[in-house]
Design an enzyme around this catalytic site. Sequence first.
Site, PDB file in Angstrom:
ATOM      1  N   LYS A  79       0.845  -1.194   0.000  1.00  0.00           N
ATOM      2  CA  LYS A  79       0.000   0.000   0.000  1.00  0.00           C
ATOM      3  C   LYS A  79       0.882   1.246   0.000  1.00  0.00           C
ATOM      4  CE  LYS A  79      -3.895   1.999   2.621  1.00  0.00           C
ATOM      5  NZ  LYS A  79      -4.767   1.820   3.797  1.00  0.00           N
ATOM      6  N   SER A 154      -9.604   2.054   3.114  1.00  0.00           N
ATOM      7  CA  SER A 154      -8.779   2.730   2.153  1.00  0.00           C
ATOM      8  C   SER A 154      -7.774   1.831   1.433  1.00  0.00           C
ATOM      9  CB  SER A 154      -8.008   3.857   2.859  1.00  0.00           C
ATOM     10  OG  SER A 154      -7.140   3.331   3.843  1.00  0.00           O
ATOM     11  N   SER A 178      -9.614  -0.104   7.420  1.00  0.00           N
ATOM     12  CA  SER A 178      -9.131  -0.051   6.034  1.00  0.00           C
ATOM     13  C   SER A 178      -8.476  -1.308   5.476  1.00  0.00           C
ATOM     14  CB  SER A 178      -8.163   1.115   5.865  1.00  0.00           C
ATOM     15  OG  SER A 178      -8.896   2.307   5.754  1.00  0.00           O
TER      16      SER A 178
HETATM   17  N1  GLN Z   1     -13.148   4.390   6.711  1.00  0.00           N
HETATM   18  C1  GLN Z   1     -12.201   4.807   7.696  1.00  0.00           C
HETATM   19  C2  GLN Z   1     -11.973   6.286   7.558  1.00  0.00           C
HETATM   20  O1  GLN Z   1     -12.502   6.830   6.636  1.00  0.00           O
HETATM   21  C3  GLN Z   1     -10.984   3.971   7.458  1.00  0.00           C
HETATM   22  C4  GLN Z   1      -9.696   4.563   7.845  1.00  0.00           C
HETATM   23  C5  GLN Z   1      -8.539   3.602   7.809  1.00  0.00           C
HETATM   24  O2  GLN Z   1      -8.615   2.519   8.366  1.00  0.00           O
HETATM   25  N2  GLN Z   1      -7.436   4.044   7.224  1.00  0.00           N
HETATM   26  O3  GLN Z   1     -11.337   6.924   8.325  1.00  0.00           O
END
Ligand code: GLN
Length: 497
Positions: A79, A154, A178
């Site tokens: 990532k 994400s 995420s």
């Molecule tokens: N959906 C969560 C957010 O928008 C996920 C964030 C994450 O785990 N990086 O903050």
Amino acid sequence: MHLYRLGVGEIGRLLRKRVISARDITGAFFARIRAVDQSVNAYITLLEERAHAKAKEVDAKIASGDELSPLAGIPVAVKDNICTQGVETTCGSRILSRYRPQYDATAVARLRAADAIILGKTNLDEFGMGASNEYSYYGPVANPWDLLRVPGGSSGGSAAALAAGETTLALGTDTGGSTRQPAGLCGVVGIKPTYGRVSRYGLVAFASSLDQIGAMARSVEDCALLLSIIAGHDPRDSTSAALPVPNYHDYLTGEVRGLRIGVPREYFAEGIDPEVESAVRDAIDHLAGLGAEVVDVSLPHTEYGVAVYQLVATAEASSNLARYDGIGYGFRAEDFDDLAGMYSRTRHDGFGNEVKRRIMLGAYVLSAGYYEAYYLRAQKVRSLIRRDFEEAFASVDCLATPTYPTPAFRLGEKLDDPLALYLADIYNTSANLAGIPGISIPCGYTGDGFPVGLQLLGRPFDEKTLFRIAYAYEQTAEWRHRWPELDIPVRRSADGV
Ligand code: GLN
């Protein structure tokens, strides 16, 4: 033979028997990426030359009979908020578009030391802020199960790359779901380890008290193997735990008898899609059929999870992202009059709207007069959420829940409603607030053919029990060999694709 469909064990066997070389594997994956990634957009940066150089090294080791690591010659995607030495690490943001770290994250260094082949850097919501992968400066990622749908976020690039056969393993990150959520929406496996299990050194910080690097794969066994390589104490991260990492493989026994699985009633409340609910309930029944004892439990503070998460995460993000000022990293705006103008122009042009929204929220909740009302109070409720889990884990070995309330939704569908997107993180954020591990595994498909994820949450540092239960389920349920029909015909080439 489709090399891109194989798991780590199968690739390793073919390599060791010298049926294929690491260069064949690498070539096959880049051919696959060329065939599908124009539609999927899972990768931001490809590392073809470096990958071939590494493959050559692995082939030389095989030729000289050296002992091989289990990941030798295995393709991995990283990532793009995890630092890779000399290679762009953009975080999906314009502001880091030219940033090349001078060092590898510990997780990446461990992959390299294990002779894994890093294929490239995967797309993500900017700085990890999002749940649909639509908030990337490098364009949205498509879900391989339906190119008009989101892959989740994400870590959507990592999940989509796995689902589409563009890698064998992938690193994600998980601050509020995420790793688990995109794994669920793309029909792959993703684990968020306990806070402290994997070093955060070289992970670009979003919310430092919540962030963890996650392991993603198409099978539980591969996911467990990847975690065993990246986990463990690191003197460079003071929050990494000095605890031994079990050999997860020993726990993939298929045996769940005697284990107690709790079903938190608050996770099956209003708002859950009926097809998701029925797939998850069937999976829990299936585990009961394998001999696990299933009991109802309550996590009474669940409803505060998203609010507390948004307060804590935005507060930490506003402070972490203060460093992007156009001087130390990446992008700098060109049109400004003075220093203050350079800062504000750079941040104005460099950050996307979602990131700006979070920075503003975070600065607000930390500001004088509001700190006690919001941030401090959120920290107190965070303790209550943690206590809910402690009480539940006094009587159960794991909790089984849906990974996400709905299947993958259409690209663009939620762009006008960020709050709806935040609220849908309800099943994911509490695990980060409490620091406990969670895994998502495929547990079925909707009538329209979209994957549904089962989430298992465990005690701190008890990833082994999650793998054990997940493996027993995966091996006896019928979901593990499905592939999306993305299959844009790939021409047979010399490298065996
Ligand atoms: N959906 C969560 C957010 O928008 C996920 C964030 C994450 O785990 N990086 O903050």
